[in-house]
Design an enzyme around this catalytic site. Structure first.
Site, PDB file in Angstrom:
ATOM      1  CE  LYS A  80      -3.537   2.375   2.731  1.00 50.76           C
ATOM      2  NZ  LYS A  80      -4.380   2.330   3.952  1.00 50.76           N
TER       3      LYS A  80
ATOM      4  CG  HIS B 258      -7.710  -3.105   7.526  1.00 50.70           C
ATOM      5  ND1 HIS B 258      -6.691  -3.311   6.623  1.00 50.70           N
ATOM      6  CD2 HIS B 258      -7.260  -2.160   8.392  1.00 50.70           C
ATOM      7  CE1 HIS B 258      -5.669  -2.527   6.921  1.00 50.70           C
ATOM      8  NE2 HIS B 258      -5.998  -1.810   7.983  1.00 50.70           N
TER       9      HIS B 258
END
Length: 348
Positions: A233, A300
């Site tokens: 990310k 998540h």
């Protein structure tokens, strides 16, 4: 000198031709306005401070977003590009007809407040501050690019002049009670074992969903017990150490006949053209949560749980950051909410 003429439609056109400057033209309803604009513009040219704004006054935000999508978005990751398409929708709806030069800080502030008071069509809940911050970030970066690269004569980024919504304290959802056992039982009951392997790997390693789903066999080294991530990310490659439990999960996944014909560790079903893309988890994840009777848990949150467990095992912040990939200690601490009952023994 400026030339002011009346047009066939009854308006007044002011034209300035001055050596060293491009020909500048602007049309007004009143002759007095044309004269005032010509006088101020010529004065700015003499002082060397004139900035042509015609392009910025003509280019609407809607068309600017189209240009941004063609020129800037392709330089970003696929996940970011996809998200920006969704973020642009409310901006186009509310501000798309404005020219870039007409959007002022007060207009952006009003947009911010209306969005914070709106209800999300996807969730039915009020818009989160984080979502509005992302929309404003897209608008702000568009202006930054327009000012630096597009030569539109814009001098002000209106997003920089307003207060952005607070990001909040972040989520601190942890698995409690027998939730882990119920979750694992639910994912194991699914017809495709991929779901169970993916959930376990998230719990054992703290890797993000995208990192797990895009994993390929050449990134996995079971002998050295590491996974080498090249696409992350934050853009920084990292090597993730594997526990014995994580090694067992990956060994089973790599040996699965479901992987036939692909290098992906967790592939989805073949498409009509025969290609294999990463396993799609969102829908089956929701079904698994419903089967387990677990409310308010996001995928998540498994990363949050894994990182918190690393801290609870006594690893230092630097060691945890090396595994999780967090670049700042401030961001890392948002994921490491320690449960008070787990600290009792350490206090004595």
């Amino acid at each position: 000198m400026a030339t002011i003429t009346r047009t066939k439609s009854g308006t007044w056109k002011a034209m300035i031709r001055r050596q060293g400057w491009p020909t500048t033209i602007k049309t007004f309803r009143l002759k007095r306005d044309a004269q005032d604009w010509a006088r101020e513009t010529e004065s700015a040219m003499v002082r060397g401070v004139y900035i042509p704004r015609a392009h910025g006054e003509r280019l609407t935000l809607d068309r600017a977003l189209d240009r941004y999508r063609l020129e800037v978005t392709p330089t970003k990751k696929a996940s970011t590009a996809s998200r920006e398409t969704d973020l642009a929708v409310p901006l186009r709806t509310a501000l798309g007809k404005y020219s870039l030069a007409a959007i002022t800080p007060d207009i952006v502030a009003e947009y911010r407040d209306r969005r914070l008071a709106a209800v999300s069509k996807k969730t039915g809940r009020p818009m989160s501050a984080s979502s509005v911050r992302l929309e404003l970030a897209l608008l702000g970066h568009l202006y930054a690019v327009a000012i630096k690269e597009w030569g539109l004569g814009l001098t002000l980024n209106p997003v920089q002049m307003i207060r952005r919504p607070s990001p909040g304290e972040g989520r601190n959802r942890r698995l409690t009670g027998d939730e882990e056992a119920r979750l694992l039982a639910a994912v194991d009951a699914h017809s495709n074992p991929m779901l169970g392997w993916i959930v376990r790997l998230a719990l054992y390693t703290g890797m993000r969903q995208g990192e797990i789903l895009s994993l390929t066999a050449d990134q996995v080294d079971l002998d050295r017990r590491v996974v080498r991530l090249t696409e992350t990310k934050n853009g920084s490659a990292r090597t993730v150490p594997l526990s014995r439990a994580a090694v067992d999960v990956l060994r089973e996944a790599l040996a699965s006949p479901l992987r036939r014909g692909t290098s992906l560790v967790f592939p989805g079903d073949p498409r009509k053209d025969g290609t294999r893309r990463p396993y799609t988890i969102n829908r089956v994840w929701r079904f698994a949560l419903a089967r387990a009777g677990i409310v308010g848990l996001r995928f998540h949150d498994l990363r949050h749980e894994a990182v918190s467990r690393l801290v609870e095992r006594g690893l230092s912040d630097q060691e945890v950051a090396a595994i999780s990939g967090h670049k700042s200690m401030q961001m890392l601490r948002r994921y490491t909410h320690l449960r008070a009952e787990d600290l009792v023994d350490k206090l004595g």
